[in-house]
Design a protein around this motif. Sequence first.
Motif, PDB file in Angstrom:
ATOM      1  N   ALA A  68       0.825  -1.206   0.000  1.00  0.00           N
ATOM      2  CA  ALA A  68       0.000   0.000   0.000  1.00  0.00           C
ATOM      3  C   ALA A  68       0.862   1.261   0.000  1.00  0.00           C
ATOM      4  N   ALA A  69       2.087   1.129   0.519  1.00  0.00           N
ATOM      5  CA  ALA A  69       3.002   2.272   0.551  1.00  0.00           C
ATOM      6  C   ALA A  69       3.749   2.451  -0.758  1.00  0.00           C
ATOM      7  N   GLY A  70       3.538   1.528  -1.696  1.00  0.00           N
ATOM      8  CA  GLY A  70       4.183   1.644  -2.997  1.00  0.00           C
ATOM      9  C   GLY A  70       5.484   0.890  -3.131  1.00  0.00           C
ATOM     10  N   ASP A  71       5.889   0.171  -2.093  1.00  0.00           N
ATOM     11  CA  ASP A  71       7.118  -0.620  -2.168  1.00  0.00           C
ATOM     12  C   ASP A  71       6.848  -1.929  -2.910  1.00  0.00           C
ATOM     13  N   VAL A  72       7.881  -2.452  -3.558  1.00  0.00           N
ATOM     14  CA  VAL A  72       7.785  -3.751  -4.219  1.00  0.00           C
ATOM     15  C   VAL A  72       8.565  -4.766  -3.382  1.00  0.00           C
ATOM     16  N   ILE A  73       7.895  -5.803  -2.936  1.00  0.00           N
ATOM     17  CA  ILE A  73       8.512  -6.819  -2.099  1.00  0.00           C
ATOM     18  C   ILE A  73       8.150  -8.202  -2.636  1.00  0.00           C
ATOM     19  N   SER A  74       8.810  -9.210  -2.122  1.00  0.00           N
ATOM     20  CA  SER A  74       8.428 -10.586  -2.438  1.00  0.00           C
ATOM     21  C   SER A  74       7.278 -10.998  -1.533  1.00  0.00           C
ATOM     22  N   SER A  75       6.398 -11.830  -2.055  1.00  0.00           N
ATOM     23  CA  SER A  75       5.339 -12.389  -1.221  1.00  0.00           C
ATOM     24  C   SER A  75       5.933 -13.138  -0.026  1.00  0.00           C
ATOM     25  N   LEU A  76       7.153 -13.657  -0.165  1.00  0.00           N
ATOM     26  CA  LEU A  76       7.804 -14.371   0.932  1.00  0.00           C
ATOM     27  C   LEU A  76       8.205 -13.437   2.063  1.00  0.00           C
ATOM     28  N   ASP A  77       8.355 -12.151   1.757  1.00  0.00           N
ATOM     29  CA  ASP A  77       8.734 -11.188   2.792  1.00  0.00           C
ATOM     30  C   ASP A  77       7.615 -10.958   3.807  1.00  0.00           C
ATOM     31  N   LEU A  78       6.418 -11.449   3.510  1.00  0.00           N
ATOM     32  CA  LEU A  78       5.287 -11.310   4.426  1.00  0.00           C
ATOM     33  C   LEU A  78       5.224 -12.461   5.427  1.00  0.00           C
ATOM     34  N   LEU A  79       6.128 -13.414   5.283  1.00  0.00           N
ATOM     35  CA  LEU A  79       6.074 -14.648   6.070  1.00  0.00           C
ATOM     36  C   LEU A  79       7.249 -14.732   7.030  1.00  0.00           C
ATOM     37  N   GLY A  80       7.176 -15.703   7.945  1.00  0.00           N
ATOM     38  CA  GLY A  80       8.331 -16.015   8.774  1.00  0.00           C
ATOM     39  C   GLY A  80       8.090 -15.972  10.264  1.00  0.00           C
ATOM     40  N   ARG A  81       7.465 -14.930  10.756  1.00  0.00           N
ATOM     41  CA  ARG A  81       7.296 -14.782  12.201  1.00  0.00           C
ATOM     42  C   ARG A  81       6.183 -15.655  12.763  1.00  0.00           C
ATOM     43  N   GLU A  82       5.099 -15.817  12.015  1.00  0.00           N
ATOM     44  CA  GLU A  82       3.888 -16.413  12.566  1.00  0.00           C
ATOM     45  C   GLU A  82       3.062 -17.030  11.451  1.00  0.00           C
ATOM     46  N   PHE A  83       1.966 -17.670  11.824  1.00  0.00           N
ATOM     47  CA  PHE A  83       1.013 -18.142  10.821  1.00  0.00           C
ATOM     48  C   PHE A  83       0.394 -16.925  10.132  1.00  0.00           C
ATOM     49  N   VAL A  84       0.201 -17.032   8.814  1.00  0.00           N
ATOM     50  CA  VAL A  84      -0.340 -15.925   8.031  1.00  0.00           C
ATOM     51  C   VAL A  84      -1.503 -16.439   7.193  1.00  0.00           C
ATOM     52  N   LEU A  85      -2.590 -15.689   7.184  1.00  0.00           N
ATOM     53  CA  LEU A  85      -3.746 -16.018   6.354  1.00  0.00           C
ATOM     54  C   LEU A  85      -3.826 -15.035   5.198  1.00  0.00           C
ATOM     55  N   PHE A  86      -3.797 -15.560   3.964  1.00  0.00           N
ATOM     56  CA  PHE A  86      -3.940 -14.746   2.757  1.00  0.00           C
ATOM     57  C   PHE A  86      -5.372 -14.892   2.247  1.00  0.00           C
ATOM     58  N   ALA A  87      -6.017 -13.794   1.919  1.00  0.00           N
ATOM     59  CA  ALA A  87      -7.360 -13.849   1.337  1.00  0.00           C
ATOM     60  C   ALA A  87      -7.674 -12.536   0.644  1.00  0.00           C
ATOM     61  N   VAL A  88      -8.564 -12.605  -0.334  1.00  0.00           N
ATOM     62  CA  VAL A  88      -9.036 -11.416  -1.043  1.00  0.00           C
ATOM     63  C   VAL A  88     -10.247 -10.826  -0.336  1.00  0.00           C
ATOM     64  N   GLU A  89     -11.174 -11.695   0.080  1.00  0.00           N
ATOM     65  CA  GLU A  89     -12.419 -11.238   0.678  1.00  0.00           C
ATOM     66  C   GLU A  89     -12.183 -10.710   2.095  1.00  0.00           C
ATOM     67  N   PRO A  90     -12.667  -9.497   2.414  1.00  0.00           N
ATOM     68  CA  PRO A  90     -12.427  -8.902   3.738  1.00  0.00           C
ATOM     69  C   PRO A  90     -13.095  -9.668   4.878  1.00  0.00           C
ATOM     70  N   ALA A  91     -14.076 -10.513   4.575  1.00  0.00           N
ATOM     71  CA  ALA A  91     -14.762 -11.265   5.633  1.00  0.00           C
ATOM     72  C   ALA A  91     -13.814 -12.200   6.376  1.00  0.00           C
ATOM     73  N   TRP A  92     -12.683 -12.566   5.735  1.00  0.00           N
ATOM     74  CA  TRP A  92     -11.712 -13.441   6.397  1.00  0.00           C
ATOM     75  C   TRP A  92     -10.963 -12.705   7.509  1.00  0.00           C
ATOM     76  N   GLN A  93     -10.990 -11.372   7.470  1.00  0.00           N
ATOM     77  CA  GLN A  93     -10.270 -10.586   8.480  1.00  0.00           C
ATOM     78  C   GLN A  93     -10.786 -10.889   9.891  1.00  0.00           C
ATOM     79  N   MET A  94     -12.102 -10.969  10.043  1.00  0.00           N
ATOM     80  CA  MET A  94     -12.672 -11.203  11.368  1.00  0.00           C
ATOM     81  C   MET A  94     -12.237 -12.561  11.906  1.00  0.00           C
ATOM     82  N   ALA A  95     -12.227 -13.558  11.041  1.00  0.00           N
ATOM     83  CA  ALA A  95     -11.806 -14.894  11.474  1.00  0.00           C
ATOM     84  C   ALA A  95     -10.345 -14.894  11.884  1.00  0.00           C
ATOM     85  N   ALA A  96      -9.509 -14.212  11.109  1.00  0.00           N
ATOM     86  CA  ALA A  96      -8.086 -14.141  11.432  1.00  0.00           C
ATOM     87  C   ALA A  96      -7.858 -13.434  12.763  1.00  0.00           C
TER      88      ALA A  96
END
Length: 516
Positions: free
Chosen positions: A418-446
């Motif tokens: 969102a800040a305009g940086d280009v990163i690898s999708s792998l850079d979002l991983l590592g510390r904890e379990f991560v849930l990827f989803a398009v639909e915002p309804a998954w946010q509440m479950a996460a």
Amino acid sequence: MSHTPVLIVGGSLVGLSASVFLAWRGIPHILVEKHSGSSTHPRAMGYTETTLEHYRTVGIADRIPQTPQNFRLRRVKASSLAGEWQGEQAWTPGEADTHNTGLSPNTGAAIAQDKLEPILRMAALEFGADLRYSTELLHFEDRGDSIVAQLRDRNVGRDYAISADYMIATDGADSPIRERLGIAREGVGNIRTVRSVLFKCQEADQYLASGVQQFEIEQKNLRAFLTTYNDSRWLLMFIDDIERSDDELRIAIRRALGRDMAFDIITTGRWEMAGRIARHYRKGRVFLAGDAAHQLPPTRGGFGANTGIDDVWNLAWKLQRVLESSSNATLLDTYDDERRPIGWLRHQQTFSRPDYVKWVNSDFKADPLFSNEAMELGQIVRSSAVLGAGLELPPAASPTDWQGQPGTRAPHVWVATAAGDVISSLDLLGREFVLFAVEPAWQMAADAMKLKFVHINHEICFSEPDTFAAIFGVRQQGAVLIRPDGIIAWRSNNAAEDGGVEELKIAFNQVAASPC
């Protein structure tokens, strides 16, 4: 008697990597190594993209010189380095030596082990590790609720005891810890004993301009293997177990070089070429990793050191969750379930290749060879910490074929934040379990399950709107759960409102061995 959550025994490449990964995760531990530092022999040399991805996650990949994008390891048969080169050999027989550079944010690295280890030592210390060199493990006892280890500080001759919740044995192929535990090994066993001589020769570096780094020397009365550490250090390995005098070594080096060049002998080596896989990677509170778990000879796929580094990457996050009481101790059972089949796969792939199949007994049954991409980036793990990785699936395949298959490494793709940086999708991983989803309804479950949520097309954007569904093999309304080690644990095509949330809760509680 002092206490530490984890005791690592063995401070070479795999032990140091374990220390880095644990310290980065905030897990206090002690590493002991009986030697005062790195071996004078450089030993391992090549590191795969997967290994560099692990180091990238903990923030130290930029300290390690990586190979150019178009780099490929090349080998030829030759009468000598300066003589006639008789033909190039493929890395994997029957496969073109092209390389898909879009599968990882990193390239591999060609750095000598004795130069990589100081980088890892410094990183481990920066993260807060307790490294104790010149410290020897004398004895240990698994008391059921802890490990009690007797140690000796070899600098001052002082013996003392410590206790630990768990112990990681990275103490080499001869592993006294494995032997004390009575864990047997299986595999092709001893192949032969190899002698080598390490020497420095700057003049020989000029022959690297073509990109060839490995030379099978074939002369009358001299058959040997010549390679370089890319720092004017060269290694000549003999195919026999004959002890040579300094004069005989100098004669052999001159013959391998092919013309008179100035050189200095640094050291000699003698080691066993063998294939042995421990029948168990864990017993009680002790885990085997690296050569202690799987003894494999050098390969052009880097199946030795890289496999060990991947072992402790797999183990570190599991120890963290159990020690922090985020997961039940049963999560640690998945280490053997996941890593031992990988060790065996790499054993079979090593000795099925022409380099080694000629050395094994006739009763060895060679396996079909997997591609470089499959072996480097496309192996699958199966355990209770993965849902949907059936036995009908192959043990390895190209990442482009897996398309988000649970049990495989999460795919790399460049994304915009969102800040305009280009990163690898792998850079979002590592510390904890991560849930990827398009639909915002998954946010509440996460949020309800205290999972990190990555909102596709909001927090990050792919170059094409349907990229998420394509690379993870789900519908747009679906979701993907990724473990802290970057392995896909579960995926669903259901929308959050259509049973997906309950499905996620059940899946997470299983793959994370949740105590709830």
